[in-house]
Design an enzyme around this catalytic site. Sequence first.
Site, PDB file in Angstrom:
ATOM      1  N   ASP A 114       0.823  -1.207   0.000  1.00  0.00           N
ATOM      2  CA  ASP A 114       0.000   0.000   0.000  1.00  0.00           C
ATOM      3  C   ASP A 114       0.860   1.260   0.000  1.00  0.00           C
ATOM      4  O   ASP A 114       2.085   1.208   0.089  1.00  0.00           O
ATOM      5  CB  ASP A 114      -1.011  -0.013   1.156  1.00  0.00           C
ATOM      6  N   LEU A 115       0.202   2.391  -0.093  1.00  0.00           N
ATOM      7  CA  LEU A 115       0.869   3.690  -0.246  1.00  0.00           C
ATOM      8  C   LEU A 115       1.962   3.914   0.787  1.00  0.00           C
ATOM      9  O   LEU A 115       3.062   4.369   0.457  1.00  0.00           O
ATOM     10  CB  LEU A 115      -0.181   4.805  -0.144  1.00  0.00           C
TER      11      LEU A 115
END
Length: 257
Positions: A114-115
């Site tokens: 994820d980010l």
Amino acid sequence: MNQDDTPHPDRGERIAKWLARSGVASRRDAERMVEEGRVRLNGEVVTHPATFVGPGDIVQADGAVIETPERTRLWRYHKPDGLVTTHRDPEGRPTVFASLPAGMPRVISVGRLDLNSEGLLLLTNDGELARRLELPSNGWIRRYRVRVFGVVDEARLKALAGGSVFEGVRYGPIEAGLDSRKGDNAWLTVSLREGKNREIRKVMRGLNLHVSRLIRTSYGPFQLGTLLRSELEEVPGKVLREQVPGLAAPARAGRHR
């Protein structure tokens, strides 16, 4: 490989598999692209996934001509935080794929980070390989270094190995151990074989721990090793064939910054 998927000199190869081997998308996503009318063969919209691609055929996806698949290749990439693992982000955030060096073929990721997560991300030009490496049946361990804020209860960490339920969601076995602690911050080593979206962060939240940093250090036999942030290194063909039997030899490895 089942009989319907076997390439035939007369009829060619199923278009979704051909697109996957070209690195356009996984086979499942390629089939979805066909259903949505986004794929053309020799100028005609493809309407059925049982369409075959033969030598000399021209395939387009979303208007772009797709090159004939190369030999299967795999790269290790040290993903920094702040990048999303998608080709196009509706929110306009920077992507992993836009950050890759010039000259890279079109690639897709094996799983995602994820980010705000960082560390080892495997990239390949072959969607079939990506799907194969993601399968839980491989039993491959994914290992992470995790920094958390809060009071670590080692007994509750150990209990995660038996599976857990948080906020009504059941999670599989997680091996988690305390490496070091300084004040309210601690470093953990966390290992799992199959993960749901943001699983580690959610499970740690269920233990009243806030994840402030998450670094993937290995995915199966492939290690982050000494790769620097944003550094990319191709897995040598010999290593790839040893770890994933039945693949054709990839092109010569290279290293980029």
